[in-house]
Design an enzyme around this catalytic site. Structure first.
Site, PDB file in Angstrom:
ATOM      1  N   HIS A  37       0.841  -1.206   0.000  1.00  0.00           N
ATOM      2  CA  HIS A  37       0.000   0.000   0.000  1.00  0.00           C
ATOM      3  C   HIS A  37       0.874   1.254   0.000  1.00  0.00           C
ATOM      4  CE1 HIS A  37      -3.003  -2.675   2.229  1.00  0.00           C
ATOM      5  NE2 HIS A  37      -3.664  -2.287   1.156  1.00  0.00           N
ATOM      6  N   GLY A 149      -3.002  -2.497  -6.728  1.00  0.00           N
ATOM      7  CA  GLY A 149      -1.919  -3.475  -6.797  1.00  0.00           C
ATOM      8  C   GLY A 149      -2.255  -4.611  -7.755  1.00  0.00           C
TER       9      GLY A 149
END
Ligand code: PAF
Length: 282
Positions: A37, A149
């Site tokens: 993150h 992601g």
């Protein structure tokens, strides 16, 4: 560091700082932030004047109530981690009511069948929940660029489809999978693993890395059989699915086609923690 828990306050603040030319980067998360993150946030900070990170455990994308209640919630730690890279980030950490306004229900989407495969097959309704919350978050934050992601590759294709269907003016930016030193893909769910379980879970990446090599010379069937065998020998790991599929429609690869990009997808339970991973094969 600005932290908002109400969309109205966030919107009011954004309207005072966002000019026509400013680009706004957005990193939607469910918290329990890890280095993956943080890499998305860094990428956003590099390429946008303003960066917003949302931290919201979205109830509608959990088909399993235990999974929802066990999902790690670590807002204070998340704030500290964000602070450690920049105090410029704006955090939006809403309540369920702020997002769903008293009606915690999902919209139903047609993502051209992408929503029915793999994660969609094993987590019914999951992508309706993801689509509902991401659409709402995009409507609130109105980002120029949104960062996701590659580990959740299927989610990524679904979000791209969502953006196209609803003509949402946002660029979807893909960032590579971040891994622990033993290869385990970083995930908020890793917080629920003991160190022994983390060691065992390293088999997931070790296996798909080997799949990438085998894909050059072996058939999909023989690779799939080999993968199943790897997991049968470890009692704490249970393979839920392994699939080799094309990167556009996610259709299972039966016979390799030279001009198609393929990817391996895997979901494994480490005791009761469900982990996914993926690797590009060509
Ligand atoms: O990938 C996630 O963490 C979530 O699915 C997302 C995109 C933040 C939506 O809740």
């Amino acid at each position: 560091m600005l932290i908002f828990d109400k969309k109205l306050h966030l919107l009011t603040y954004l309207s005072t700082i966002v000019s026509d030319k400013a680009s706004l980067g957005f990193v939607p998360t469910m918290g329990a932030l890890h280095l993956g993150h943080l890499s998305l946030i860094k990428e956003s900070l590099l390429n946008n004047e303003i960066t917003v990170v949302s931290v919201f455990v979205n109830p509608t994308q959990f088909n399993n109530p235990n999974d929802l209640s066990n999902y790690p919630r670590t807002l204070e730690k998340d704030i500290d981690k964000i602070k450690s890279i920049s105090c410029k980030v704006i955090i939006y950490a809403p309540t369920v009511d702020d997002i769903y306004e008293g009606k915690t229900i999902t919209e139903h989407f047609n993502f051209d069948g992408l929503e029915k495969l793999m994660e969609g097959q094993f987590r019914p309704g999951h992508f309706d929940g993801v689509g509902t919350v991401v659409k709402r978050l995009f409507e609130i934050v109105k980002p120029t660029n949104a960062y996701f992601g590659e580990k959740d590759f299927q989610q990524l294709l679904i979000i791209k489809k969502l953006v196209k269907t609803f003509r949402i003016p946002v660029n979807i930016i893909i960032c590579p999978v971040f891994r622990e030193p033993n290869g385990l893909a970083m995930s908020s769910r890793n917080e629920r693993l003991s160190s022994d379980e983390k060691n065992e879970a390293a088999l997931i990446y070790k296996t798909i890395k080997e799949v990438k090599i085998k894909f050059k010379t072996e058939s999909v069937l023989s690779i799939s059989n080999w993968v199943e065998k790897q997991f049968k020998t470890v009692p704490n790991l249970k393979l839920e699915y392994f699939e080799i599929a094309d990167e556009t429609f996610l259709l299972p690869c039966k016979r390799k086609n030279k001009n198609t990009n393929y990817r391996a997808f895997i979901a494994v339970y480490v005791n009761n923690v469900r982990l996914i991973d993926t690797i590009s094969l060509n």
